[in-house]
Design an enzyme around this catalytic site. Structure first.
Site, PDB file in Angstrom:
ATOM      1  N   SER A  38       0.809  -1.232   0.000  1.00 57.69           N
ATOM      2  CA  SER A  38       0.000   0.000   0.000  1.00 57.69           C
ATOM      3  C   SER A  38       0.837   1.274   0.000  1.00 57.69           C
ATOM      4  CB  SER A  38      -0.896   0.038   1.244  1.00 57.69           C
ATOM      5  OG  SER A  38      -1.581  -1.155   1.404  1.00 57.69           O
ATOM      6  N   CYS A 132     -11.781  -8.721  20.582  1.00 57.24           N
ATOM      7  CA  CYS A 132     -13.088  -8.069  20.401  1.00 57.24           C
ATOM      8  C   CYS A 132     -14.237  -8.774  21.128  1.00 57.24           C
ATOM      9  CB  CYS A 132     -13.398  -7.936  18.908  1.00 57.24           C
ATOM     10  SG  CYS A 132     -12.971  -9.389  17.945  1.00 57.24           S
ATOM     11  N   HIS A 257     -20.285  -8.447  16.912  1.00 51.19           N
ATOM     12  CA  HIS A 257     -20.218  -9.747  17.578  1.00 51.19           C
ATOM     13  C   HIS A 257     -21.344  -9.845  18.614  1.00 51.19           C
ATOM     14  CE1 HIS A 257     -16.590 -10.519  15.558  1.00 51.19           C
ATOM     15  NE2 HIS A 257     -15.716 -10.457  16.529  1.00 51.19           N
TER      16      HIS A 257
HETATM   17  P1  A2P Z   1      -2.051  -3.614   3.638  1.00 53.98           P
HETATM   18  O1  A2P Z   1      -3.405  -3.059   3.277  1.00 53.98           O
HETATM   19  O2  A2P Z   1      -0.931  -2.834   3.005  1.00 53.98           O
HETATM   20  O3  A2P Z   1      -1.933  -5.094   3.453  1.00 53.98           O
HETATM   21  P2  A2P Z   1      -7.351  -6.125   7.909  1.00 53.98           P
HETATM   22  O4  A2P Z   1      -7.375  -6.473   9.373  1.00 53.98           O
HETATM   23  O5  A2P Z   1      -8.565  -5.387   7.468  1.00 53.98           O
HETATM   24  O6  A2P Z   1      -7.042  -7.310   7.057  1.00 53.98           O
HETATM   25  O7  A2P Z   1      -6.119  -5.089   7.714  1.00 53.98           O
HETATM   26  C1  A2P Z   1      -4.810  -5.411   8.066  1.00 53.98           C
HETATM   27  C2  A2P Z   1      -3.963  -4.141   8.064  1.00 53.98           C
HETATM   28  O8  A2P Z   1      -2.643  -4.500   8.468  1.00 53.98           O
HETATM   29  C3  A2P Z   1      -3.820  -3.496   6.699  1.00 53.98           C
HETATM   30  O9  A2P Z   1      -3.683  -2.108   6.865  1.00 53.98           O
HETATM   31  C4  A2P Z   1      -2.534  -4.113   6.185  1.00 53.98           C
HETATM   32  O10 A2P Z   1      -1.871  -3.324   5.230  1.00 53.98           O
HETATM   33  C5  A2P Z   1      -1.723  -4.151   7.449  1.00 53.98           C
HETATM   34  N1  A2P Z   1      -0.653  -5.143   7.387  1.00 53.98           N
HETATM   35  C6  A2P Z   1      -0.790  -6.479   7.297  1.00 53.98           C
HETATM   36  N2  A2P Z   1       0.440  -7.064   7.259  1.00 53.98           N
HETATM   37  C7  A2P Z   1       1.345  -6.073   7.342  1.00 53.98           C
HETATM   38  C8  A2P Z   1       2.772  -6.004   7.362  1.00 53.98           C
HETATM   39  N3  A2P Z   1       3.517  -7.103   7.302  1.00 53.98           N
HETATM   40  N4  A2P Z   1       3.356  -4.802   7.456  1.00 53.98           N
HETATM   41  C9  A2P Z   1       2.615  -3.673   7.526  1.00 53.98           C
HETATM   42  N5  A2P Z   1       1.271  -3.649   7.519  1.00 53.98           N
HETATM   43  C10 A2P Z   1       0.632  -4.830   7.435  1.00 53.98           C
END
Ligand code: A2P
Length: 351
Positions: A38, A132, A257
């Site tokens: 992202s 949660c 939930h």
């Molecule tokens: P990204 O969107 O770049 O994958 P959710 O709980 O809705 O699945 O979101 C998970 C969040 O955690 C997202 O913002 C995701 O970013 C981020 N994320 C997941 N893995 C990583 C990682 N290894 N490093 C940084 N951010 C992460």
């Protein structure tokens, strides 16, 4: 005040950004952090586009006073200490630090004093936000414990797809139309209907279904999600011997939930006495028929179907619902941040 939101693109991250805006948390600058996938994109914050930073950037926590993490357990385990080293206090929404003796596990209405003081700050610089489902159960249970002395409870959860993040919601949404279109098969051959769609996030096809397994299988047939209810409840309520019997179930609800709870107390309890204790409790409302859909997007946890047990005067049965992304995650995280601010545990760095 510089505030980092780690996991800013996720389901909880979205609510974290909105709550920081709406509750006018005093952050002068926000650093939105996600994975490399992202990074470089933009998200709005207070009417301006903010560039998303990669968590792997070495300087991402420079000058950050407060970091709110909601990007999964392994990410927090690895990167929360980096934020602390850079001088930030961390509020972590993952399971990584919750059961660490040096990390307070805080529900703001239940055990706010465990957060520490400026003279006794949290030893690791991390405060954990509970699971949660546990969070939702804690409000009525604390209200009742204060009056009737809780011994234990049996909890059966009805957990929304959104508990597995945006991908959990997306998987459910993608299943609905194909299965709805196969209406006859839903009645005559459910096993074939279930196979019409794919599932990777939830343990089985979730649309038009109920899935009695979520989380990783942990010990003695219980899942880690179920053991969180046991261990986190004991820590939050300060009751190490609390007897908890959990069953966690996934249901085709987007967010929200629900938990059916049968709680046992040392003292005798009536429905009327229980209701009077729960009615004024902060963050809790009493509803005749609380449903997760009607509390999606709402801050309050709702309790209803309050009944004295038919056979045991020490037992009370009730149903509780709460938005798992709000009180169950983002709201309590921001409330912890507000508590840290009110208690003088975070102040903006001189830059
Ligand atoms: P990204 O969107 O770049 O994958 P959710 O709980 O809705 O699945 O979101 C998970 C969040 O955690 C997202 O913002 C995701 O970013 C981020 N994320 C997941 N893995 C990583 C990682 N290894 N490093 C940084 N951010 C992460």
């Amino acid at each position: 005040m510089r505030v980092a939101v780690v996991g800013a693109t996720g389901a909880v991250g979205r609510d974290l950004r909105r709550l920081l805006e709406e509750r006018t948390f005093p952050c002068d600058e926000v650093v939105l952090v996600a994975s490399e996938r992202s990074a470089g994109g933009v998200l709005p914050f207070r009417g301006r586009d903010q560039v998303i930073r990669a968590l792997t950037d070495r300087d991402v926590f420079d000058g950050v006073d407060l970091a709110l993490f909601s990007a999964g357990g392994s990410t927090s385990r690895e990167h929360a200490p980096r934020a602390v080293e850079a001088g930030a206090l961390v509020v972590d929404n993952s399971s990584a630090w919750r059961m660490d003796d040096e990390v307070p596990l805080v529900v703001v209405e239940v055990n706010p004093d465990t957060v520490g003081t400026p003279h006794r700050p949290p030893p690791k610089g991390i405060i954990a936000n509970p699971n949660c489902t546990t969070m939702t159960a804690m409000l009525p249970l604390k209200a009742l414990h204060d009056a009737f002395d809780l011994v234990g409870f049996t909890a059966t959860s009805f957990q929304a797809a959104g508990g597995a993040g945006q991908k959990g919601i997306d998987e459910l949404a993608a299943q609905i139309e194909p299965l709805f279109a196969a209406g006859d098969l839903l009645r005559s051959d459910g096993r074939s209907a279930a196979k019409l769609v794919e599932h990777h996030v939830h343990e089985a096809t979730l649309a038009f279904n109920v899935v009695p397994l979520l989380g990783a299988e942990a010990a003695d047939g219980y899942t880690d999600e179920e053991l969180k209810l046991v261990n986190e409840s004991r820590k939050i309520l300060g009751l190490p011997d609390l007897v908890v019997t959990p069953t966690c179930v996934r249901v085709p609800v987007t967010v929200g939930h629900s938990i059916a709870i049968s709680a046992t107390f040392q003292r005798q309890v009536t429905a009327a006495a229980a209701l009077s204790r729960m009615e004024g409790f902060p963050g809790l409302v009493v509803e005749h028929v609380p449903t997760p859909l009607e509390f999606a997007g709402r801050d309050e946890v709702a309790v209803g179907r309050v009944r004295a047990d038919l056979f045991d005067p020490h037992v009370l049965n009730f149903f509780v619902v709460g938005d798992n992304l709000l009180k169950g995650a983002a709201l309590n995280t921001v409330q912890i941040a507000e508590l840290l601010l009110a208690r003088g545990l975070i102040t903006a760095k001189q830059r």
